[in-house]
Design a protein around this motif. Structure first.
Motif, PDB file in Angstrom:
ATOM      1  N   GLN A   1      -3.856  -1.080  -5.401  1.00 56.78           N
ATOM      2  CA  GLN A   1      -3.519  -1.745  -4.140  1.00 56.78           C
ATOM      3  C   GLN A   1      -2.759  -0.783  -3.248  1.00 56.78           C
ATOM      4  O   GLN A   1      -1.789  -0.154  -3.674  1.00 56.78           O
ATOM      5  CB  GLN A   1      -2.674  -2.995  -4.381  1.00 56.78           C
ATOM      6  CG  GLN A   1      -2.291  -3.676  -3.064  1.00 56.78           C
ATOM      7  CD  GLN A   1      -1.400  -4.893  -3.282  1.00 56.78           C
ATOM      8  OE1 GLN A   1      -1.513  -5.545  -4.297  1.00 56.78           O
ATOM      9  NE2 GLN A   1      -0.519  -5.156  -2.349  1.00 56.78           N
ATOM     10  N   SER A   2      -3.212  -0.706  -1.993  1.00 60.83           N
ATOM     11  CA  SER A   2      -2.549   0.136  -1.006  1.00 60.83           C
ATOM     12  C   SER A   2      -1.899  -0.755   0.041  1.00 60.83           C
ATOM     13  O   SER A   2      -2.588  -1.445   0.798  1.00 60.83           O
ATOM     14  CB  SER A   2      -3.567   1.077  -0.342  1.00 60.83           C
ATOM     15  OG  SER A   2      -2.971   1.787   0.717  1.00 60.83           O
ATOM     16  N   ASP A   3      -0.550  -0.758   0.050  1.00 60.92           N
ATOM     17  CA  ASP A   3       0.166  -1.604   1.010  1.00 60.92           C
ATOM     18  C   ASP A   3      -0.048  -1.131   2.438  1.00 60.92           C
ATOM     19  O   ASP A   3      -0.086  -1.930   3.377  1.00 60.92           O
ATOM     20  CB  ASP A   3       1.657  -1.621   0.685  1.00 60.92           C
ATOM     21  CG  ASP A   3       1.943  -2.365  -0.602  1.00 60.92           C
ATOM     22  OD1 ASP A   3       2.921  -2.038  -1.282  1.00 60.92           O
ATOM     23  OD2 ASP A   3       1.162  -3.299  -0.917  1.00 60.92           O
ATOM     24  N   GLN A   4      -0.172   0.185   2.625  1.00 60.97           N
ATOM     25  CA  GLN A   4      -0.320   0.726   3.975  1.00 60.97           C
ATOM     26  C   GLN A   4      -1.657   0.313   4.593  1.00 60.97           C
ATOM     27  O   GLN A   4      -1.728  -0.104   5.744  1.00 60.97           O
ATOM     28  CB  GLN A   4      -0.207   2.257   3.946  1.00 60.97           C
ATOM     29  CG  GLN A   4       1.183   2.757   3.548  1.00 60.97           C
ATOM     30  CD  GLN A   4       1.253   4.275   3.510  1.00 60.97           C
ATOM     31  OE1 GLN A   4       0.219   4.937   3.519  1.00 60.97           O
ATOM     32  NE2 GLN A   4       2.470   4.793   3.447  1.00 60.97           N
ATOM     33  N   GLU A   5      -2.705   0.452   3.802  1.00 61.32           N
ATOM     34  CA  GLU A   5      -4.038   0.117   4.310  1.00 61.32           C
ATOM     35  C   GLU A   5      -4.419  -1.347   4.093  1.00 61.32           C
ATOM     36  O   GLU A   5      -5.486  -1.777   4.536  1.00 61.32           O
ATOM     37  CB  GLU A   5      -5.087   1.004   3.629  1.00 61.32           C
ATOM     38  CG  GLU A   5      -4.881   2.476   3.893  1.00 61.32           C
ATOM     39  CD  GLU A   5      -5.895   3.352   3.166  1.00 61.32           C
ATOM     40  OE1 GLU A   5      -5.837   4.562   3.316  1.00 61.32           O
ATOM     41  OE2 GLU A   5      -6.749   2.781   2.445  1.00 61.32           O
TER      42      GLU A   5
ATOM     43  N   GLU B   1     -14.100  -2.621  -2.599  1.00 64.49           N
ATOM     44  CA  GLU B   1     -12.922  -2.589  -1.729  1.00 64.49           C
ATOM     45  C   GLU B   1     -12.820  -3.904  -0.984  1.00 64.49           C
ATOM     46  O   GLU B   1     -13.801  -4.375  -0.393  1.00 64.49           O
ATOM     47  CB  GLU B   1     -13.020  -1.429  -0.734  1.00 64.49           C
ATOM     48  CG  GLU B   1     -12.937  -0.066  -1.395  1.00 64.49           C
ATOM     49  CD  GLU B   1     -12.989   1.067  -0.393  1.00 64.49           C
ATOM     50  OE1 GLU B   1     -12.567   2.180  -0.755  1.00 64.49           O
ATOM     51  OE2 GLU B   1     -13.440   0.831   0.762  1.00 64.49           O
ATOM     52  N   ILE B   2     -11.587  -4.474  -1.013  1.00 66.30           N
ATOM     53  CA  ILE B   2     -11.357  -5.787  -0.403  1.00 66.30           C
ATOM     54  C   ILE B   2     -10.108  -5.716   0.462  1.00 66.30           C
ATOM     55  O   ILE B   2      -9.053  -5.248   0.002  1.00 66.30           O
ATOM     56  CB  ILE B   2     -11.184  -6.876  -1.473  1.00 66.30           C
ATOM     57  CG1 ILE B   2     -12.449  -6.959  -2.332  1.00 66.30           C
ATOM     58  CG2 ILE B   2     -10.886  -8.224  -0.837  1.00 66.30           C
ATOM     59  CD1 ILE B   2     -12.249  -7.721  -3.607  1.00 66.30           C
ATOM     60  N   ASN B   3     -10.240  -6.170   1.708  1.00 66.38           N
ATOM     61  CA  ASN B   3      -9.079  -6.227   2.593  1.00 66.38           C
ATOM     62  C   ASN B   3      -8.209  -7.427   2.227  1.00 66.38           C
ATOM     63  O   ASN B   3      -8.691  -8.553   2.140  1.00 66.38           O
ATOM     64  CB  ASN B   3      -9.521  -6.331   4.056  1.00 66.38           C
ATOM     65  CG  ASN B   3     -10.203  -5.075   4.539  1.00 66.38           C
ATOM     66  OD1 ASN B   3      -9.766  -3.975   4.235  1.00 66.38           O
ATOM     67  ND2 ASN B   3     -11.292  -5.231   5.288  1.00 66.38           N
ATOM     68  N   ILE B   4      -6.923  -7.161   2.002  1.00 64.21           N
ATOM     69  CA  ILE B   4      -5.998  -8.248   1.654  1.00 64.21           C
ATOM     70  C   ILE B   4      -4.878  -8.362   2.672  1.00 64.21           C
ATOM     71  O   ILE B   4      -3.986  -9.176   2.529  1.00 64.21           O
ATOM     72  CB  ILE B   4      -5.417  -8.027   0.242  1.00 64.21           C
ATOM     73  CG1 ILE B   4      -4.722  -6.671   0.166  1.00 64.21           C
ATOM     74  CG2 ILE B   4      -6.486  -8.146  -0.803  1.00 64.21           C
ATOM     75  CD1 ILE B   4      -3.979  -6.464  -1.141  1.00 64.21           C
TER      76      ILE B   4
ATOM     77  N   GLY C   1       0.126   0.183  -8.060  1.00 66.81           N
ATOM     78  CA  GLY C   1       0.636  -0.583  -6.928  1.00 66.81           C
ATOM     79  C   GLY C   1       0.493  -2.076  -7.083  1.00 66.81           C
ATOM     80  O   GLY C   1       0.519  -2.812  -6.095  1.00 66.81           O
ATOM     81  N   MET C   2       0.361  -2.555  -8.312  1.00 65.14           N
ATOM     82  CA  MET C   2       0.155  -3.991  -8.541  1.00 65.14           C
ATOM     83  C   MET C   2       1.410  -4.717  -9.013  1.00 65.14           C
ATOM     84  O   MET C   2       1.367  -5.908  -9.302  1.00 65.14           O
ATOM     85  CB  MET C   2      -0.948  -4.189  -9.586  1.00 65.14           C
ATOM     86  CG  MET C   2      -2.330  -3.695  -9.174  1.00 65.14           C
ATOM     87  SD  MET C   2      -2.980  -4.589  -7.766  1.00 65.14           S
ATOM     88  CE  MET C   2      -3.116  -6.246  -8.429  1.00 65.14           C
ATOM     89  N   GLN C   3       2.577  -3.989  -9.072  1.00 67.51           N
ATOM     90  CA  GLN C   3       3.774  -4.609  -9.637  1.00 67.51           C
ATOM     91  C   GLN C   3       4.224  -5.835  -8.833  1.00 67.51           C
ATOM     92  O   GLN C   3       4.551  -6.877  -9.391  1.00 67.51           O
ATOM     93  CB  GLN C   3       4.925  -3.582  -9.703  1.00 67.51           C
ATOM     94  CG  GLN C   3       4.705  -2.462 -10.696  1.00 67.51           C
ATOM     95  CD  GLN C   3       3.814  -1.365 -10.140  1.00 67.51           C
ATOM     96  OE1 GLN C   3       3.379  -1.453  -8.989  1.00 67.51           O
ATOM     97  NE2 GLN C   3       3.522  -0.359 -10.938  1.00 67.51           N
ATOM     98  N   ASN C   4       4.259  -5.691  -7.517  1.00 68.43           N
ATOM     99  CA  ASN C   4       4.726  -6.797  -6.671  1.00 68.43           C
ATOM    100  C   ASN C   4       3.597  -7.330  -5.783  1.00 68.43           C
ATOM    101  O   ASN C   4       3.839  -7.793  -4.672  1.00 68.43           O
ATOM    102  CB  ASN C   4       5.899  -6.328  -5.798  1.00 68.43           C
ATOM    103  CG  ASN C   4       7.087  -5.870  -6.627  1.00 68.43           C
ATOM    104  OD1 ASN C   4       7.473  -6.551  -7.573  1.00 68.43           O
ATOM    105  ND2 ASN C   4       7.664  -4.719  -6.278  1.00 68.43           N
TER     106      ASN C   4
END
Length: 646
Positions: free
Chosen positions: A583-587, A643-646, A543-546
């Motif tokens: 990377q999780s876009d949803q969370e 784990e880091i919130n982005i 999940g790091m492409q974009n």
């Protein structure tokens, strides 16, 4: 030469204030053998320490330690203070400045605990002098002025003389020679009024040295010759050798090399006789300079190498750099450029590192001080607000005591507000810590970026230009096969230097991280370690492409992974490491996992560890407001998940 003279000035300021001849030492020894275990014996031991430290430092240490132990046993604070001061004097003579600073801080704490004005003033003067020895002129002047202020209130001539002497030395080291001369003359005047020939002798030497560096050579020569005679009469070989060294330096600076060589040889002979490694190394360095100017390169090399060995033993980093610089000139003169460049680079590296560390430390201190003061001011305002509201609540509560319900509601409201204010204070405290951490991390990364840029653009460009020039020269020169081989070897060494410089610059601030982002930078970093063969690293990203991650966050995560892989290589003896980035876009969550198959360890031991690696990782994670989970057992490897919130 100026730096060598300054180091001798430092030493002389805390030599014995009066000289002892051998007969007096023998007399003190006889009295010591007859003395009982009381305070008078402590006094005898301290006198023997002072009597021996100029000519027999080993015996001085022996008597000093006996005085310390006996004073502690008798709970004799006055004797203990004098003995501890004597111990610091001996440590400073040996040039162990870091140890002297640690001991001096303890001395001031002890003096303040006794509440004795004399001890406190003397402690401040000692600490001020040691701070200056360690390169901290600001604290040096501050503590000496505090000591001077107490001495003036007490009107104690001995303390005043000591204060003037220390201030003379500090202003000398700051190159404020006009002030050094003023305080030096004051010190001499008081010493003469006290009838203390030893102090007159030492302060006269210091004044002579100051005149030397201000190029008032006639005054310096006159006073130095007087000091030599005073030292001979007092039997003080240490002061004698320093005065002779001053005469050596004057003749060297005025190109009277024959006279300089004569004085230098006399200095060397006496310094070996009294086993003073500090002056011995300085004299050897001066003789190296003299021989170099006389064209006697082999003699210069021998003396300088011996001086270098002595300074390495005393960990005199600045002195080592000075000798390395002179050795570079010697090897250039001897036609050995490889050795010359090596010593020149070592000397320049120390100077660059020292200057950069001072600037970085000053900038960091100012930033932290500003942020801390800002947050402390906000906390004080909040606390004042709490106090005011508490008063108001109490007044209101007292006014409605007749009505039970209103009283209960008012009390509940008061408690609620108090909790809110306390919560705000806690939040500000946390914010203050995070701000301080952010300032440190930003300062560190800015300095890394600047250094990497300077290395790549500055030094890299210069090395490439040198290579281009050498290649052009090769086409226009006719060389023997041996010279061609040497020339080619030099080009190869230059290529290796360019590669090594680029590698260092890349490690300090990877260009790929700035241009292509965290995923590409970590992938390249892991691949580079894998290619080296030291460790097999498997890098995976999901999940790091974009992914759009702030540069500050990317740099911090990159440093964390760097530290974890470094730990796996240095401590875990791992063969395989897995690095995952998800990377999780949803969370809105970024997860970093580093696992190795190394030795593993008991995670509880980290709490007792004195290392900086794991605390640095935790500080960086806290800065990102992330969470960290460590799993490790002996023999079962280690797994770290962040784990880091982005």
């Amino acid at each position: 030469m100026k730096k060598l003279l300054a180091s001798l000035f430092v030493l002389l300021c805390f030599l014995n204030s009066y000289s002892q001849d051998l007969q007096k030492i023998d007399s003190l020894k006889r009295l010591l053998n007859l003395s009982k275990e009381d305070t008078s014996k402590v006094s005898l031991l301290i006198k023997l320490t002072k009597a021996n430290k100029n000519n027999d430092i080993a015996s001085a240490y022996k008597y000093c330690l006996e005085a310390i132990n006996l004073s502690k046993k008798l709970k004799y604070n006055k004797g203990l203070f004098k003995a501890l001061t004597g111990e610091i004097s001996l440590i400073r003579i040996e040039g162990k400045d870091s140890l002297a600073l640690e001991k001096s801080k303890r001395l001031v704490q002890f003096a303040e605990s006794t509440k004795d004005s004399f001890n406190i003033a003397a402690g401040y003067l000692t600490l001020g002098g040691v701070y200056d020895n360690n390169g901290d002129n600001r604290n040096g002047v501050a503590y000496c002025l505090k000591g001077l202020s107490i001495a003036e209130r007490m009107n104690d001539r001995g303390l005043l003389q000591d204060a003037y002497a220390e201030l003379q030395r500090i202003y000398f080291s700051r190159s404020e020679f006009d002030k050094a001369i003023i305080y030096g003359q004051k010190a001499i005047d008081i010493a003469k009024a006290m009838g203390d020939k030893g102090r007159v002798m030492i302060q006269s030497y210091n004044l002579a040295q100051t005149y030397n560096l201000t190029k008032a050579f006639d005054k310096s020569i006159k006073i130095s010759n007087e000091v030599v005679e005073m030292a001979k009469q007092a039997g003080d070989k240490r002061v004698e050798v320093y005065a002779l060294y001053n005469l050596c330096s004057i003749n060297l600076r005025t190109d009277k090399l024959s006279d300089a060589l004569t004085y230098g040889k006399r200095c060397l002979a006496i310094s070996k006789e009294i086993s003073d490694k500090s002056i011995q190394s300085n004299v050897l360095a001066a003789l190296g300079s003299i021989y170099l100017q006389r064209g006697q390169n082999k003699e210069a090399e021998n003396n300088l190498l011996e001086a270098l060995a002595l300074r390495e033993r005393t960990e005199d980093k600045q002195g080592i750099a000075d000798v390395q610089n002179i050795l570079a000139n010697v090897y250039f003169a001897m036609g050995q450029p490889e050795k010359a460049y090596a010593f020149e680079k070592a000397s320049e590296d120390f100077s660059d590192h020292y200057n950069q560390s001072i600037l970085a430390q000053q900038s960091s201190d100012l930033e932290k001080k500003y942020e801390t003061q800002k947050k402390e001011s906000q906390i004080r305002l909040q606390q004042a607000d709490i106090r005011q509201k508490n008063i108001l609540n109490y007044v209101l509560l007292g006014g409605v005591l007749a009505i039970l319900i209103i009283s209960l509601l008012g009390y509940r409201n008061y408690k609620h507000r108090q909790k809110l204010q306390q919560a705000k204070i806690d939040e500000l405290e946390t914010e203050k810590q995070l701000t301080a951490t952010e300032a440190i991390l930003k300062g560190e990364e800015q300095e890394r970026t600047r250094l990497a840029k300077d290395l790549h653009d500055g030094l890299g460009g210069m090395l490439s230009g040198i290579k281009f020039s050498l290649n052009n020269m090769r086409e226009n020169l006719i060389m023997t096969p041996d010279n061609v081989h040497a020339f080619e070897r030099s080009i190869d060494m230059l290529d290796s230097s360019i590669k090594e410089m680029r590698r260092v610059a890349h490690n300090m601030m990877p260009e790929i991280l700035v241009k292509y982002g965290l995923d590409a930078a970590l992938k390249e970093f892991c691949a580079e370690i894998d290619r080296s063969g030291v460790l097999h690293v498997n890098y995976q990203s999901v999940g790091m492409q974009n992914a759009d991650i702030q540069q500050t966050t990317s740099i911090t995560i990159y440093r964390i992974v760097q530290e974890l892989l470094n730990n796996a290589m240095k401590h875990a003896n791992a063969k395989n490491v897995l690095v995952q980035l998800h990377q999780s876009d949803q969370e809105k969550l970024l997860a970093v996992t580093v696992e190795d198959d190394g030795n593993g360890f008991d995670a509880e031991l980290l709490k007792q560890s004195g290392g900086m690696g794991w605390p640095n990782i935790k500080n960086r994670v806290d800065f990102l407001k992330g969470r960290i989970d460590l799993q490790s057992n002996p023999g079962k490897g280690t797994s770290v998940m962040i784990e880091i919130n982005i």
